[in-house]
Design a protein around this motif. Structure first.
Motif, PDB file in Angstrom:
ATOM      1  N   ASP A   1     -44.944 -35.030  46.129  1.00  0.00           N
ATOM      2  CA  ASP A   1     -45.979 -34.498  47.004  1.00  0.00           C
ATOM      3  C   ASP A   1     -47.220 -35.374  46.916  1.00  0.00           C
ATOM      4  O   ASP A   1     -47.344 -36.214  46.035  1.00  0.00           O
ATOM      5  N   GLY A   2     -48.138 -35.137  47.831  1.00  0.00           N
ATOM      6  CA  GLY A   2     -49.405 -35.855  47.860  1.00  0.00           C
ATOM      7  C   GLY A   2     -49.822 -36.106  49.292  1.00  0.00           C
ATOM      8  O   GLY A   2     -49.062 -35.826  50.229  1.00  0.00           O
ATOM      9  N   PRO A   3     -51.010 -36.625  49.485  1.00  0.00           N
ATOM     10  CA  PRO A   3     -51.518 -36.838  50.840  1.00  0.00           C
ATOM     11  C   PRO A   3     -50.693 -37.854  51.627  1.00  0.00           C
ATOM     12  O   PRO A   3     -50.050 -38.747  51.054  1.00  0.00           O
ATOM     13  N   ALA A   4     -50.728 -37.713  52.947  1.00  0.00           N
ATOM     14  CA  ALA A   4     -50.023 -38.635  53.831  1.00  0.00           C
ATOM     15  C   ALA A   4     -50.509 -40.065  53.612  1.00  0.00           C
ATOM     16  O   ALA A   4     -51.705 -40.306  53.431  1.00  0.00           O
ATOM     17  N   GLY A   5     -49.577 -41.002  53.598  1.00  0.00           N
ATOM     18  CA  GLY A   5     -49.918 -42.412  53.443  1.00  0.00           C
ATOM     19  C   GLY A   5     -50.125 -42.860  52.013  1.00  0.00           C
ATOM     20  O   GLY A   5     -50.524 -43.999  51.771  1.00  0.00           O
ATOM     21  N   SER A   6     -49.828 -42.007  51.047  1.00  0.00           N
ATOM     22  CA  SER A   6     -50.107 -42.349  49.650  1.00  0.00           C
ATOM     23  C   SER A   6     -48.981 -43.129  48.978  1.00  0.00           C
ATOM     24  O   SER A   6     -49.193 -43.718  47.914  1.00  0.00           O
ATOM     25  N   GLY A   7     -47.782 -43.130  49.545  1.00  0.00           N
ATOM     26  CA  GLY A   7     -46.664 -43.855  48.940  1.00  0.00           C
ATOM     27  C   GLY A   7     -45.528 -42.960  48.485  1.00  0.00           C
ATOM     28  O   GLY A   7     -44.663 -43.388  47.724  1.00  0.00           O
ATOM     29  N   LYS A   8     -45.494 -41.721  48.963  1.00  0.00           N
ATOM     30  CA  LYS A   8     -44.454 -40.774  48.550  1.00  0.00           C
ATOM     31  C   LYS A   8     -43.062 -41.228  48.974  1.00  0.00           C
ATOM     32  O   LYS A   8     -42.112 -41.114  48.199  1.00  0.00           O
ATOM     33  N   THR A   9     -42.933 -41.722  50.197  1.00  0.00           N
ATOM     34  CA  THR A   9     -41.621 -42.127  50.702  1.00  0.00           C
ATOM     35  C   THR A   9     -41.047 -43.258  49.863  1.00  0.00           C
ATOM     36  O   THR A   9     -39.859 -43.244  49.507  1.00  0.00           O
ATOM     37  N   THR A  10     -41.882 -44.235  49.540  1.00  0.00           N
ATOM     38  CA  THR A  10     -41.439 -45.355  48.698  1.00  0.00           C
ATOM     39  C   THR A  10     -41.026 -44.860  47.327  1.00  0.00           C
ATOM     40  O   THR A  10     -39.958 -45.229  46.814  1.00  0.00           O
ATOM     41  N   THR A  11     -41.849 -44.008  46.726  1.00  0.00           N
ATOM     42  CA  THR A  11     -41.539 -43.467  45.403  1.00  0.00           C
ATOM     43  C   THR A  11     -40.232 -42.697  45.428  1.00  0.00           C
ATOM     44  O   THR A  11     -39.372 -42.865  44.555  1.00  0.00           O
ATOM     45  N   ALA A  12     -40.062 -41.837  46.423  1.00  0.00           N
ATOM     46  CA  ALA A  12     -38.846 -41.023  46.520  1.00  0.00           C
ATOM     47  C   ALA A  12     -37.603 -41.892  46.683  1.00  0.00           C
ATOM     48  O   ALA A  12     -36.578 -41.639  46.037  1.00  0.00           O
ATOM     49  N   GLY A  13     -37.691 -42.906  47.521  1.00  0.00           N
ATOM     50  CA  GLY A  13     -36.552 -43.791  47.717  1.00  0.00           C
ATOM     51  C   GLY A  13     -36.177 -44.551  46.456  1.00  0.00           C
ATOM     52  O   GLY A  13     -34.985 -44.675  46.124  1.00  0.00           O
ATOM     53  N   ARG A  14     -37.181 -45.049  45.752  1.00  0.00           N
ATOM     54  CA  ARG A  14     -36.913 -45.781  44.501  1.00  0.00           C
ATOM     55  C   ARG A  14     -36.312 -44.866  43.440  1.00  0.00           C
ATOM     56  O   ARG A  14     -35.399 -45.250  42.713  1.00  0.00           O
ATOM     57  N   LEU A  15     -36.830 -43.636  43.372  1.00  0.00           N
ATOM     58  CA  LEU A  15     -36.315 -42.689  42.384  1.00  0.00           C
ATOM     59  C   LEU A  15     -34.861 -42.338  42.681  1.00  0.00           C
ATOM     60  O   LEU A  15     -34.016 -42.349  41.786  1.00  0.00           O
ATOM     61  N   ALA A  16     -34.547 -42.024  43.929  1.00  0.00           N
ATOM     62  CA  ALA A  16     -33.167 -41.680  44.284  1.00  0.00           C
ATOM     63  C   ALA A  16     -32.221 -42.846  44.009  1.00  0.00           C
ATOM     64  O   ALA A  16     -31.107 -42.649  43.507  1.00  0.00           O
ATOM     65  N   ALA A  17     -32.668 -44.057  44.320  1.00  0.00           N
ATOM     66  CA  ALA A  17     -31.827 -45.236  44.055  1.00  0.00           C
ATOM     67  C   ALA A  17     -31.575 -45.397  42.555  1.00  0.00           C
ATOM     68  O   ALA A  17     -30.438 -45.673  42.137  1.00  0.00           O
ATOM     69  N   ARG A  18     -32.621 -45.204  41.742  1.00  0.00           N
ATOM     70  CA  ARG A  18     -32.461 -45.357  40.293  1.00  0.00           C
ATOM     71  C   ARG A  18     -31.531 -44.295  39.727  1.00  0.00           C
ATOM     72  O   ARG A  18     -30.682 -44.591  38.876  1.00  0.00           O
ATOM     73  N   VAL A  19     -31.658 -43.058  40.188  1.00  0.00           N
ATOM     74  CA  VAL A  19     -30.748 -41.999  39.747  1.00  0.00           C
ATOM     75  C   VAL A  19     -29.321 -42.366  40.128  1.00  0.00           C
ATOM     76  O   VAL A  19     -28.392 -42.258  39.312  1.00  0.00           O
ATOM     77  N   GLY A  20     -29.118 -42.837  41.356  1.00  0.00           N
ATOM     78  CA  GLY A  20     -27.791 -43.222  41.814  1.00  0.00           C
ATOM     79  C   GLY A  20     -27.188 -44.358  41.008  1.00  0.00           C
ATOM     80  O   GLY A  20     -25.975 -44.382  40.764  1.00  0.00           O
ATOM     81  N   GLU A  21     -28.031 -45.295  40.575  1.00  0.00           N
ATOM     82  CA  GLU A  21     -27.544 -46.407  39.746  1.00  0.00           C
ATOM     83  C   GLU A  21     -26.995 -45.914  38.416  1.00  0.00           C
ATOM     84  O   GLU A  21     -26.153 -46.568  37.802  1.00  0.00           O
ATOM     85  N   ARG A  22     -27.453 -44.757  37.979  1.00  0.00           N
ATOM     86  CA  ARG A  22     -27.014 -44.208  36.692  1.00  0.00           C
ATOM     87  C   ARG A  22     -25.769 -43.339  36.820  1.00  0.00           C
ATOM     88  O   ARG A  22     -25.276 -42.828  35.815  1.00  0.00           O
ATOM     89  N   GLY A  23     -25.300 -43.119  38.047  1.00  0.00           N
ATOM     90  CA  GLY A  23     -24.060 -42.370  38.234  1.00  0.00           C
ATOM     91  C   GLY A  23     -24.181 -41.064  38.991  1.00  0.00           C
ATOM     92  O   GLY A  23     -23.332 -40.769  39.832  1.00  0.00           O
ATOM     93  N   PRO A  24     -25.194 -40.226  38.721  1.00  0.00           N
ATOM     94  CA  PRO A  24     -25.310 -38.978  39.486  1.00  0.00           C
ATOM     95  C   PRO A  24     -25.603 -39.251  40.963  1.00  0.00           C
ATOM     96  O   PRO A  24     -26.143 -40.292  41.319  1.00  0.00           O
ATOM     97  N   THR A  25     -25.240 -38.304  41.795  1.00  0.00           N
ATOM     98  CA  THR A  25     -25.552 -38.432  43.215  1.00  0.00           C
ATOM     99  C   THR A  25     -26.990 -37.985  43.464  1.00  0.00           C
ATOM    100  O   THR A  25     -27.487 -37.065  42.812  1.00  0.00           O
ATOM    101  N   ALA A  26     -27.645 -38.657  44.389  1.00  0.00           N
ATOM    102  CA  ALA A  26     -29.034 -38.331  44.717  1.00  0.00           C
ATOM    103  C   ALA A  26     -29.216 -38.413  46.220  1.00  0.00           C
ATOM    104  O   ALA A  26     -28.623 -39.254  46.885  1.00  0.00           O
TER     105      ALA A  26
END
Length: 197
Positions: A34-59
């Motif tokens: 969460d956070g204000p629009a334009g703060s970088g949430k989409t980038t953070t969320a995408g990187r986090l999901a990719a990192r979780v996926g690299e470890r094996g669980p589905t994201a």
């Protein structure tokens, strides 16, 4: 806790915390970014999901931009629709299915199926409202200076969207003040993915 030295290490920390935390949404670990629009949430969320996926669980990442009823959609029917279409089915171990908002047409349009992931990253303004506390494994707050956020938004949406952006920014400020979102976050990041106090 010492802060990681770079944005990649921050994403590792977020993945560690998400995967170590309890499943509070049936079989799913829910991470609210969460956070204000334009703060970088989409980038953070995408990187986090990719990192979780690299470890094996589905994201999976679910962007609230797909669920807002347009520029005034931060409140109103957003959370009841999200709960009915996505959160409640996932809590029961069943796939979610939500109707995506078509911004140019200014109406809800196609339906999107959401299989049951190990980790669901819910990204967008209002994702970590108090109503999410009972089901969220991790709440991440991402913030940035107002001028930077507005510039990012207008670069994406065009100068004609300025009145919409200014109204949205006022709406989200009131929402965050009412919900105490920043203060309730488990982790706080700046607009460049680095941890803040």
């Amino acid at each position: 806790m010492t802060h990681p030295a770079d944005a990649a290490a921050v994403v590792d920390l977020l993945a560690d915390r998400a995967l170590a935390g309890p499943r509070r949404l049936g079989p799913v670990r829910l991470v609210c970014v969460d956070g204000p629009a334009g703060s970088g949430k989409t980038t953070t969320a995408g990187r986090l999901a990719a990192r979780v996926g690299e470890r094996g669980p589905t994201a999976a990442v679910l962007h609230l931009d797909d669920l807002y009823a347009g520029w005034r959609g931060l409140e109103g029917s957003l959370w009841p629709r999200l709960s009915a279409q996505v959160l409640e089915p996932l809590r029961r171990g069943r796939p979610g299915r939500y109707q995506r908002f078509d911004w140019p047409a200014d109406r809800f349009d196609d339906w999107v199926d959401l299989p049951v992931p190990d980790v669901l990253v819910l990204e967008g303004c209002g994702s970590a409202r108090r109503a999410a506390d009972a089901v969220a494994t991790l709440r991440v707050w991402v913030e940035g200076p107002r001028d930077l956020r507005l510039r990012r938004g207008l670069e994406r949406d065009g100068e004609a969207a300025r009145p919409h952006w200014l109204t949205w920014m006022a709406d989200e400020e009131a929402h965050f003040a009412r919900e105490g979102t920043r203060g309730r976050a488990d982790v706080r990041l700046d607009a460049f993915g680095m941890m803040t106090g």
